[in-house]
Design an enzyme around this catalytic site. Structure first.
Site, PDB file in Angstrom:
ATOM      1  CG  ASP A 119     -19.918  12.590  14.166  1.00  0.00           C
ATOM      2  OD1 ASP A 119     -20.807  13.112  14.269  1.00  0.00           O
ATOM      3  OD2 ASP A 119     -19.091  12.492  13.038  1.00  0.00           O
TER       4      ASP A 119
ATOM      5  CD  GLU B  63     -25.315  11.429  17.347  1.00  0.00           C
ATOM      6  OE1 GLU B  63     -25.826  10.829  16.480  1.00  0.00           O
ATOM      7  OE2 GLU B  63     -25.037  12.784  17.274  1.00  0.00           O
TER       8      GLU B  63
ATOM      9  CG  ASP C  71     -25.588  15.942  17.262  1.00  0.00           C
ATOM     10  OD1 ASP C  71     -24.566  15.409  16.877  1.00  0.00           O
ATOM     11  OD2 ASP C  71     -26.915  15.632  16.721  1.00  0.00           O
TER      12      ASP C  71
ATOM     13  CG  ASP D  18     -28.087  18.022  14.004  1.00  0.00           C
ATOM     14  OD1 ASP D  18     -28.404  16.830  13.822  1.00  0.00           O
ATOM     15  OD2 ASP D  18     -28.797  18.909  13.643  1.00  0.00           O
TER      16      ASP D  18
ATOM     17  CB  THR E  69     -22.849  12.731  10.742  1.00  0.00           C
ATOM     18  OG1 THR E  69     -22.568  13.248  12.062  1.00  0.00           O
ATOM     19  CG2 THR E  69     -21.460  11.988  10.433  1.00  0.00           C
TER      20      THR E  69
ATOM     21  CB  THR F 251     -35.896  13.473   7.196  1.00  0.00           C
ATOM     22  OG1 THR F 251     -34.896  12.804   7.321  1.00  0.00           O
ATOM     23  CG2 THR F 251     -37.171  12.697   6.767  1.00  0.00           C
TER      24      THR F 251
ATOM     25  CG  HIS G 110     -33.139   9.624   8.807  1.00  0.00           C
ATOM     26  ND1 HIS G 110     -32.394   8.453   9.203  1.00  0.00           N
ATOM     27  CD2 HIS G 110     -32.025  10.822   8.909  1.00  0.00           C
ATOM     28  CE1 HIS G 110     -30.872   8.734   9.506  1.00  0.00           C
ATOM     29  NE2 HIS G 110     -31.082  10.181   9.445  1.00  0.00           N
TER      30      HIS G 110
ATOM     31  N   GLY H 289     -30.108  17.467   9.198  1.00  0.00           N
ATOM     32  CA  GLY H 289     -29.823  17.856  10.472  1.00  0.00           C
ATOM     33  C   GLY H 289     -30.816  18.599  11.183  1.00  0.00           C
TER      34      GLY H 289
ATOM     35  CE  LYS I 239     -35.061  17.655   9.008  1.00  0.00           C
ATOM     36  NZ  LYS I 239     -33.515  17.478   9.172  1.00  0.00           N
TER      37      LYS I 239
ATOM     38  CG  ASP J  74     -30.713  14.907  16.796  1.00  0.00           C
ATOM     39  OD1 ASP J  74     -29.559  15.045  16.252  1.00  0.00           O
ATOM     40  OD2 ASP J  74     -31.256  13.619  17.092  1.00  0.00           O
TER      41      ASP J  74
END
Length: 307
Positions: free
Chosen positions: A50, A73, A116, A119, A121, A194, A197, A219, A223, A246
């Site tokens: 990153d 980010e 990002d 994306d 991570t 997700t 999350h 990510g 998606k 994102d």
């Protein structure tokens, strides 16, 4: 021949910069020391990849386009960047294309680039490498108008002879390239959401849509790829958590092929440099049939998510 419009030069450079980023991502993984740091918790990680990729992307683009606003980010010190991280190439193929007329007069200081660097991570640290993307989104007048998504590990399970990685790019009014546009099976409601999350609200919202199946992947870039390659019909995330870096590049690519992305209330995202970074009212995105899904988001969900 007139020199290419600024937008096409930025996109052509972003393409090469994203390919360099993919090489850095793969090299960090191959070296074995990911240098993982927890930012706000175990689901919010930062790795050496990153950090190096953001330095590479931001410094490379800032050197070529010094008046463009670039927002990444990672919160990194503004140290001098190692020359090895600088990519000064560009895609000749992109430069050959004609800039859409509405974007030919853009000035550098009118562009905002949302980055990002990696994306997905968390998935990267867990070895779910096909979830990982590098996102470079380009905004003008608060709207996402162009984007580059690199998948460093595309094809990584396809055998030794497969070409590793790919770069998808798009410009509003021109289209999107580097993949085969495919619609999800007609009459099927496949939701992508997700992986790391999740919450009661996220799951309640999905249940209300009565899907045939649910795909859970990491990510935002990944998606949106599920949507444009026909593996899912809608991306639904009824939660804060997603941020402008994102969604900017994926939004531009999705919109370039006729799709739609908004928050859960149906509001468009704004990408001017002063905007708050969090997409606090979630995400709803489709390639087709947006209204079908939007009309089925429960009011209880909407009331829980304040834009």
């Amino acid at each position: 021949m007139a020199s290419p419009a600024l937008l096409m030069r930025v996109v052509a450079s972003a393409y090469s910069v994203a390919e360099k980023a993919a090489t850095i991502v793969r090299n960090v993984m191959a070296a074995g020391d990911l240098g993982i740091v927890e930012k706000t918790g175990a689901n919010d990680l930062q790795t050496k990849a990153d950090r190096l990729v953001q330095m590479s992307i931001c410094a490379s683009l800032a050197r070529k386009f010094p008046k463009v606003t670039i927002i990444g980010e990672e919160d990194l010190p503004a140290d001098d960047v190692n020359e090895e991280l600088i990519e000064d190439g560009h895609s000749e193929e992109i430069l050959m294309k004609t800039c859409p007329a509405q974007y030919t007069g853009i000035k550098e200081e009118e562009l905002v680039i949302w980055v990002d660097p990696l994306d997905g991570t968390k998935e990267y640290t867990e070895g779910l490498l096909d979830h990982v993307t590098v996102l470079i989104g380009i905004a003008y007048g608060g709207k996402a108008i162009a984007g580059v998504i690199n998948q460093p590990y595309y094809n990584y399970e396809a055998g030794a002879n497969a070409v590793l990685g790919r770069t998808i790019w798009g410009v509003l009014g021109m289209g999107a390239f580097g993949f085969q546009l495919t619609e999800a099976p007609a009459g099927k409601h496949i939701i992508v959401t997700t992986r790391s999350h999740s919450s009661t609200l996220v799951n309640d919202c999905i249940s209300a849509l009565n899907p045939d199946s649910v795909i859970r992947v990491g990510g935002a870039g990944n998606k949106i790829i599920q949507l444009i390659e026909g593996k899912a019909s809608a991306y639904v995330f009824a939660s804060p958590g997603c941020k402008k870096w994102d969604t900017c590049a994926p939004e531009a690519i999705l919109h370039a092929v006729g799709g739609k992305i908004t928050d859960i209330h149906g509001n468009s995202f704004q990408y001017n440099k002063e905007v708050k970074h969090m997409n606090s009212a979630g995400v709803l995105a489709t390639l087709r049939n947006y209204d079908y899904y939007a009309s089925r988001i429960p009011n209880t969900v909407k009331q829980s998510l304040v834009p």
